[in-house]
Enzyme design. Structure first.
Site, PDB file in Angstrom:
ATOM      1  N   HIS A 175     -10.034  -1.375  -6.025  1.00 55.29           N
ATOM      2  CA  HIS A 175     -11.045  -1.007  -5.023  1.00 55.29           C
ATOM      3  C   HIS A 175     -11.132   0.502  -4.789  1.00 55.29           C
ATOM      4  CE1 HIS A 175      -7.225  -1.019  -3.081  1.00 55.29           C
ATOM      5  NE2 HIS A 175      -7.723  -0.355  -2.071  1.00 55.29           N
ATOM      6  N   ASP A 176     -10.233   1.275  -5.399  1.00 60.04           N
ATOM      7  CA  ASP A 176     -10.269   2.735  -5.255  1.00 60.04           C
ATOM      8  C   ASP A 176     -10.792   3.424  -6.507  1.00 60.04           C
ATOM      9  OD1 ASP A 176      -9.022   2.625  -2.728  1.00 60.04           O
ATOM     10  OD2 ASP A 176      -7.019   2.651  -3.629  1.00 60.04           O
ATOM     11  N   ASP A 235       0.830  -1.200   0.000  1.00 66.37           N
ATOM     12  CA  ASP A 235       0.000   0.000   0.000  1.00 66.37           C
ATOM     13  C   ASP A 235       0.875   1.264   0.000  1.00 66.37           C
ATOM     14  OD1 ASP A 235      -2.819   0.942   0.384  1.00 66.37           O
ATOM     15  OD2 ASP A 235      -1.952   1.869   2.160  1.00 66.37           O
ATOM     16  N   GLU A 262       2.195  -0.112  -4.673  1.00 65.20           N
ATOM     17  CA  GLU A 262       1.302   0.946  -5.144  1.00 65.20           C
ATOM     18  C   GLU A 262       2.078   2.261  -5.111  1.00 65.20           C
ATOM     19  OE1 GLU A 262      -3.032   2.944  -4.032  1.00 65.20           O
ATOM     20  OE2 GLU A 262      -1.641   2.380  -2.464  1.00 65.20           O
TER      21      GLU A 262
HETATM   22  C1  NOJ Z   1      -4.325   3.068  -0.891  1.00 67.61           C
HETATM   23  C2  NOJ Z   1      -5.423   2.072  -0.772  1.00 67.61           C
HETATM   24  O1  NOJ Z   1      -5.599   1.424  -1.997  1.00 67.61           O
HETATM   25  C3  NOJ Z   1      -6.646   2.824  -0.309  1.00 67.61           C
HETATM   26  O2  NOJ Z   1      -7.809   2.054  -0.349  1.00 67.61           O
HETATM   27  C4  NOJ Z   1      -6.372   3.345   1.073  1.00 67.61           C
HETATM   28  O3  NOJ Z   1      -7.440   4.153   1.497  1.00 67.61           O
HETATM   29  C5  NOJ Z   1      -5.082   4.167   1.123  1.00 67.61           C
HETATM   30  N1  NOJ Z   1      -4.015   3.562   0.381  1.00 67.61           N
HETATM   31  C6  NOJ Z   1      -4.624   4.339   2.554  1.00 67.61           C
HETATM   32  O4  NOJ Z   1      -4.163   3.100   3.034  1.00 67.61           O
END
Ligand code: NOJ
Length: 549
Positions: free
Chosen positions: A319-320, A203, A245
């Site tokens: 998921h974002d 993450d 990420e």
């Molecule tokens: C990226 C994640 O994909 C997201 O869902 C999250 O809210 C943020 N990082 C904080 O961890």
């Protein structure tokens, strides 16, 4: 990464599961690990090599698990450690690895480290977090904003200092400059690796090397040193996939993370193809029309930059992000055709494809009409801030409907029964009303479904090295309707042609692309012999494998 020349994840397709919304086994309305185990045959049949699980760890769930309060416990709503071990074993028996989400840029404010750090400035764990005095004259130490709105600094009354958090105030940033913190993270990673996992999705890993005093959040000066140390102390020498990420990644920094001799990560998720479609001022909350020429330019740039070293990750959604077919396709007139077209274009590029749960059946954005239907902390925070700044409630909902994170988080649509077969209870977030016709059951019984198209593409990657290793070249870059590229390996050439539009179109093919071969993927009809002029139907896409001329 240096370990193996042709690692397994070069030919793999990865499936992302958002556990909360995938499959509920106990009727509490929240997906869980036994629910995932129950669906493993479905995923094995789809052909994926690994499952990336969004966080399953103990958490107050302020950000749905991206706020971890115990890195070695499973959240009770998801199950137990025994369930997790069972999942790893059952997945392995089907040739599927389990990739965990490593969230170590920050923890939850309920993590024992943070609770202890809050007991006093002399706490043993105080320095695991980032504390600063108020600015001279009072107020926040500096003006770094939180990614979820407001300041990145919150005041802690009883110890009289501010702590740093790039996400919500309930997600305090960990201090990677502290060697003891790093050692504890590595020990925890090894503990999971020893349980037989297949890797980590990391993450916001580009943020761990932050230097808030200098205003540096992403790609700080020690970031790559930390990643090399992490590699050496944990997964280096183990046959796993690591994907970071990294919203800040550029083609050149991607080579630092994933270059052959770097000993850092297998690959990163970069987001340039996502952010190029955002409004320069209002970001994702003000939707813009999608521009194919810009999209081709970004995807092509990354294909070329990582052609000889490093490795690309390939994805439309997660998921974002909004649902791919809603964002780039046409859900009213050409739902099936456009979903298949998008899959064809992405899966035949060079890199490792990621399928976000439900994408393979063409799940769409959700048409929520009131803010009460949204559950996502980012959307709720932004709603408050944007309305305070004068945006109308309707305009905000329009933005959230287009790009909000809950679009991807509505329950997986398994059947046309109540709650889409996701739960026997009340789902934690509403099911998309289109589950009656978009669901797994219907897709399984239709040989021409989107699902079957994905299954075929995943198999093609395993069969044809040209898909895995072929050199990328694009054509007609300025054309606003067609996406055309080739992949070449030895004397083989794969030609991919896609119409990104609801309009039929006439394509004048450059002469070097007049080829004959086998049509290995299509969404209307197979093309085997390509002449100078082609008539393409709305969202038509196909791939022809032939000999290089
Ligand atoms: C990226 C994640 O994909 C997201 O869902 C999250 O809210 C943020 N990082 C904080 O961890």
């Amino acid at each position: 990464m240096s370990e193996a020349k042709n690692p397994w994840w070069h030919t793999a397709t990865i499936y992302q599961v958002y556990p909360r919304s995938f499959s509920d086994s106990n009727g509490d309305g929240i997906g869980d690990l036994p629910g995932i185990i129950h669906r493993l045959d479905y995923l094995a049949d789809l052909g994926v090599s690994a499952i990336w699980l969004s966080p399953i760890f103990k958490s107050p769930m302020d950000d749905n698990g991206y706020d971890i309060s115990d890195y070695r416990e499973v959240a009770p709503e998801f199950g137990t450690l025994a369930d997790f071990d069972h999942l790893v074993a059952e997945a392995k028996a089907r040739g599927i690895g389990i990739i965990l989400d490593l969230v170590v840029n920050h923890s939850s404010d309920e993590h024992p480290w943070f609770l202890d750090a809050c007991t006093g400035r002399d706490s043993r764990y105080r320095d695991f977090y980032i504390w600063r005095d108020a600015a001279p004259g009072g107020g926040v130490p500096n003006d770094i904003p939180s990614i979820f709105g407001g300041s990145a600094w919150s005041f802690h009354e009883s110890t009289g200092q501010y702590y740093f958090h790039q996400f919500t105030r309930r997600q305090p940033d960990l201090n990677w400059e502290n060697p003891e913190l790093r050692a504890q993270v590595y020990e925890m990673m090894n503990w999971w690796l020893d349980r037989g996992i297949a890797g980590f999705r990391m993450d916001v890993i580009d943020l761990i090397g932050k230097e808030p005093d200098r205003g540096i959040t992403a790609e700080g000066p020690y970031l790559h040193r930390y990643l090399q140390e992490m590699h050496d102390k944990t997964y280096g020498g183990r046959d796993v996939l690591t994907v970071g990420e990294a919203w800040s990644a550029t083609p050149s920094s991607a080579l630092l993370y994933s270059g052959r001799d770097r000993n850092e990560l297998s690959m990163v998720f970069q987001f340039e193809h996502v952010t190029q479609a955002w409004d320069p001022e209002h970001g994702k909350w003000r939707p813009r029309d999608f521009d194919l020429v810009a999209l081709k330019k970004v995807l092509g740039k990354w294909q070329l930059a990582l052609a000889d070293d490093g490795w690309n990750s390939l994805f439309w959604g997660n998921h974002d992000l909004p649902r791919a077919v809603s964002k780039y396709g046409d859900i009213s007139g050409y739902h099936t055709e456009s979903a298949k077209m998008l899959a064809t274009v992405l899966h035949l590029l060079k890199g490792t494809p990621y399928v976000y749960q439900g994408e393979e059946i063409g799940m769409t954005n959700v048409p929520f009409t009131t803010i009460e239907q949204y559950k996502d902390v980012e959307t709720l925070n932004m709603h408050r801030l944007h309305l305070e700044a004068g945006l109308s409630p309707d305009d905000f909902i329009a933005g959230a409907n287009a790009n909000g994170r809950d679009n991807a988080r509505t329950p997986m649509q398994w059947t046309d029964a109540e709650h889409a077969g996701f739960t026997t209870g009340i789902p934690w977030i509403e099911v998309n009303p289109n589950f009656r016709h978009i669901n797994v059951d219907a897709s399984l019984s239709d040989s021409s479904s989107i699902l079957n198209h994905y299954r075929a593409l995943i198999q093609l990657r395993k069969q044809h090295p040209v898909i895995v290793y072929g050199r990328y070249q694009s054509y007609l870059d300025q054309d606003p309707q067609f996406f055309i590229y080739t992949r070449t390996l030895g004397d083989q050439r794969l030609l991919v042609i896609a119409n990104f539009s609801a309009k039929e179109g006439t394509l004048e093919l450059p002469e070097e692309l007049h080829l004959a071969g086998q049509c290995i993927s299509y969404n209307y009809r197979p093309f085997e012999r390509l002449g100078a002029t082609l008539q393409l139907k709305p969202y038509e896409a196909f791939a022809v494998l032939g000999a290089k001329r």
